[in-house]
Design a protein around this motif. Sequence first.
Motif, PDB file in Angstrom:
ATOM      1  N   TYR A 195       0.839  -1.185   0.000  1.00 31.68           N
ATOM      2  CA  TYR A 195       0.000   0.000   0.000  1.00 31.68           C
ATOM      3  C   TYR A 195       0.880   1.242   0.000  1.00 31.68           C
ATOM      4  O   TYR A 195       1.828   1.351   0.775  1.00 31.68           O
ATOM      5  CB  TYR A 195      -0.919  -0.008   1.223  1.00 31.68           C
ATOM      6  CG  TYR A 195      -1.982  -1.064   1.147  1.00 31.68           C
ATOM      7  CD1 TYR A 195      -3.046  -0.936   0.258  1.00 31.68           C
ATOM      8  CD2 TYR A 195      -1.917  -2.209   1.952  1.00 31.68           C
ATOM      9  CE1 TYR A 195      -4.024  -1.911   0.187  1.00 31.68           C
ATOM     10  CE2 TYR A 195      -2.895  -3.188   1.882  1.00 31.68           C
ATOM     11  CZ  TYR A 195      -3.952  -3.029   0.991  1.00 31.68           C
ATOM     12  OH  TYR A 195      -4.911  -4.007   0.903  1.00 31.68           O
ATOM     13  N   GLY A 196       0.559   2.178  -0.869  1.00 25.62           N
ATOM     14  CA  GLY A 196       1.343   3.399  -0.952  1.00 25.62           C
ATOM     15  C   GLY A 196       2.505   3.293  -1.915  1.00 25.62           C
ATOM     16  O   GLY A 196       3.229   4.251  -2.118  1.00 25.62           O
ATOM     17  N   SER A 197       2.721   2.094  -2.506  1.00 19.75           N
ATOM     18  CA  SER A 197       3.820   1.913  -3.443  1.00 19.75           C
ATOM     19  C   SER A 197       3.571   2.749  -4.684  1.00 19.75           C
ATOM     20  O   SER A 197       2.462   2.861  -5.182  1.00 19.75           O
ATOM     21  CB  SER A 197       3.945   0.436  -3.820  1.00 19.75           C
ATOM     22  OG  SER A 197       4.972   0.247  -4.756  1.00 19.75           O
ATOM     23  N   SER A 198       4.635   3.331  -5.198  1.00 18.61           N
ATOM     24  CA  SER A 198       4.533   4.148  -6.400  1.00 18.61           C
ATOM     25  C   SER A 198       5.531   3.646  -7.426  1.00 18.61           C
ATOM     26  O   SER A 198       6.425   2.854  -7.113  1.00 18.61           O
ATOM     27  CB  SER A 198       4.834   5.613  -6.063  1.00 18.61           C
ATOM     28  OG  SER A 198       6.199   5.762  -5.679  1.00 18.61           O
ATOM     29  N   MET A 199       5.367   4.124  -8.645  1.00 20.98           N
ATOM     30  CA  MET A 199       6.300   3.765  -9.705  1.00 20.98           C
ATOM     31  C   MET A 199       7.713   4.194  -9.330  1.00 20.98           C
ATOM     32  O   MET A 199       8.680   3.459  -9.548  1.00 20.98           O
ATOM     33  CB  MET A 199       5.873   4.433 -11.019  1.00 20.98           C
ATOM     34  CG  MET A 199       6.778   4.129 -12.198  1.00 20.98           C
ATOM     35  SD  MET A 199       6.770   2.371 -12.643  1.00 20.98           S
ATOM     36  CE  MET A 199       7.440   2.447 -14.308  1.00 20.98           C
ATOM     37  N   GLU A 200       7.843   5.355  -8.731  1.00 24.92           N
ATOM     38  CA  GLU A 200       9.158   5.868  -8.337  1.00 24.92           C
ATOM     39  C   GLU A 200       9.827   4.952  -7.314  1.00 24.92           C
ATOM     40  O   GLU A 200      11.015   4.647  -7.423  1.00 24.92           O
ATOM     41  CB  GLU A 200       9.010   7.275  -7.750  1.00 24.92           C
ATOM     42  CG  GLU A 200      10.338   7.920  -7.371  1.00 24.92           C
ATOM     43  CD  GLU A 200      10.158   9.323  -6.819  1.00 24.92           C
ATOM     44  OE1 GLU A 200      11.170   9.925  -6.414  1.00 24.92           O
ATOM     45  OE2 GLU A 200       9.005   9.810  -6.795  1.00 24.92           O
ATOM     46  N   GLU A 201       9.044   4.497  -6.336  1.00 22.91           N
ATOM     47  CA  GLU A 201       9.588   3.593  -5.326  1.00 22.91           C
ATOM     48  C   GLU A 201       9.955   2.242  -5.936  1.00 22.91           C
ATOM     49  O   GLU A 201      10.971   1.633  -5.580  1.00 22.91           O
ATOM     50  CB  GLU A 201       8.575   3.406  -4.196  1.00 22.91           C
ATOM     51  CG  GLU A 201       8.358   4.658  -3.346  1.00 22.91           C
ATOM     52  CD  GLU A 201       7.184   4.488  -2.396  1.00 22.91           C
ATOM     53  OE1 GLU A 201       7.282   4.990  -1.269  1.00 22.91           O
ATOM     54  OE2 GLU A 201       6.178   3.861  -2.797  1.00 22.91           O
ATOM     55  N   LYS A 206      14.158  -1.479  -7.659  1.00 25.50           N
ATOM     56  CA  LYS A 206      14.698  -2.295  -8.749  1.00 25.50           C
ATOM     57  C   LYS A 206      16.174  -1.969  -8.947  1.00 25.50           C
ATOM     58  O   LYS A 206      17.000  -2.873  -9.119  1.00 25.50           O
ATOM     59  CB  LYS A 206      13.902  -1.990 -10.022  1.00 25.50           C
ATOM     60  CG  LYS A 206      14.106  -2.974 -11.156  1.00 25.50           C
ATOM     61  CD  LYS A 206      13.291  -4.232 -10.935  1.00 25.50           C
ATOM     62  CE  LYS A 206      13.214  -5.069 -12.183  1.00 25.50           C
ATOM     63  NZ  LYS A 206      12.302  -4.530 -13.202  1.00 25.50           N
ATOM     64  N   ARG A 207      16.502  -0.692  -8.907  1.00 26.09           N
ATOM     65  CA  ARG A 207      17.910  -0.301  -9.061  1.00 26.09           C
ATOM     66  C   ARG A 207      18.758  -0.800  -7.903  1.00 26.09           C
ATOM     67  O   ARG A 207      19.898  -1.237  -8.094  1.00 26.09           O
ATOM     68  CB  ARG A 207      18.015   1.226  -9.160  1.00 26.09           C
ATOM     69  CG  ARG A 207      17.540   1.813 -10.481  1.00 26.09           C
ATOM     70  CD  ARG A 207      17.586   3.307 -10.437  1.00 26.09           C
ATOM     71  NE  ARG A 207      17.082   3.910 -11.655  1.00 26.09           N
ATOM     72  CZ  ARG A 207      16.582   5.139 -11.732  1.00 26.09           C
ATOM     73  NH1 ARG A 207      16.516   5.896 -10.630  1.00 26.09           N
ATOM     74  NH2 ARG A 207      16.151   5.616 -12.876  1.00 26.09           N
TER      75      ARG A 207
END
Length: 316
Positions: A195-201, A206-207
Amino acid sequence: MERRKGTLETMEGRIGYTAEDGQRIRITDYSGMDTEVWVPEEIEGIPVKIISKKTFLSRKQLRKVVLPETVEEIGDWAFAYCTNLESVWLPKKEMKLGSRIFMECPNVRKVFAYGPETERGEIGGKLPSGKGEEGQRAALLAASAGILDTEYLMDPAEAGSESWIHKWDAKMNAVMEEEDGEGYTKMILCGEEDYGSSMEEFVKNKRKGKVRLALLRLMNPIGLAEEDERKLRDYLTAHTKGCESEESWEVLLGEYGHEQEYFEKFADIGCVTEENFDAMLTDMTGEYAEMKAFLIRYKAEKMENKDFFDGLSLDL
């Protein structure tokens, strides 16, 4: 099949088992508070051949487990959620391995595969340095089930061979070359996101995963091709302190902040520069005093002396 249950009391705890037809022992459970467990080769004179699924599930005190040469099978989730487990010793032979045997074991950094040629005193002993081939093979084998999460590479019999390393690096390159945002949409559609996960996170995590993989492979370069080494170095330097994204530095400081060998590698591949040096020191609070001192020495020895001699001219 005739089955008879029993328990073995050891100095390390209680081992539950089942004797099957008097031909083999199946280890079914373990309870105890010791940090190390050595599973015996035989019980009641019968060889121990199977570690059942979930045998060591959630034994959070465990740091080291040594399995005997007699073991032929390890069941699903055998060591799952052993969050403090650091090293495991397995016989170097073909075995039937279950699914996710090291699931949620983030601290497993060495899985040693030992054979008949291994001295008995070396099995389960002090961990060899990661600089030697044995330590490097153990680190890559552990990463097969950890960072790479690739079960077909969890192969004690083949670990370290040329063909195995080729397959390991092929999987590594596939991970490194994947787009940072790939998988986000699928995760959302499957409802797997936090919950609250974003594309930026998602991209940032991933990096960080790629950084961990690159660092691990460079720290264990056995059989590493020059081209692959260059790609890994380039990735880390592209995400060091002062870059548009700084995951290399964040992972180094946050996860290896007290391990000088990682700082040495980080500096040697070019991630520490004149431009980002002061900003790195600013990030390093008192708990990183030792590594801060290392960076200061590194700059004095590698940067300042170099600048001095580069400034000299033989021109008349």
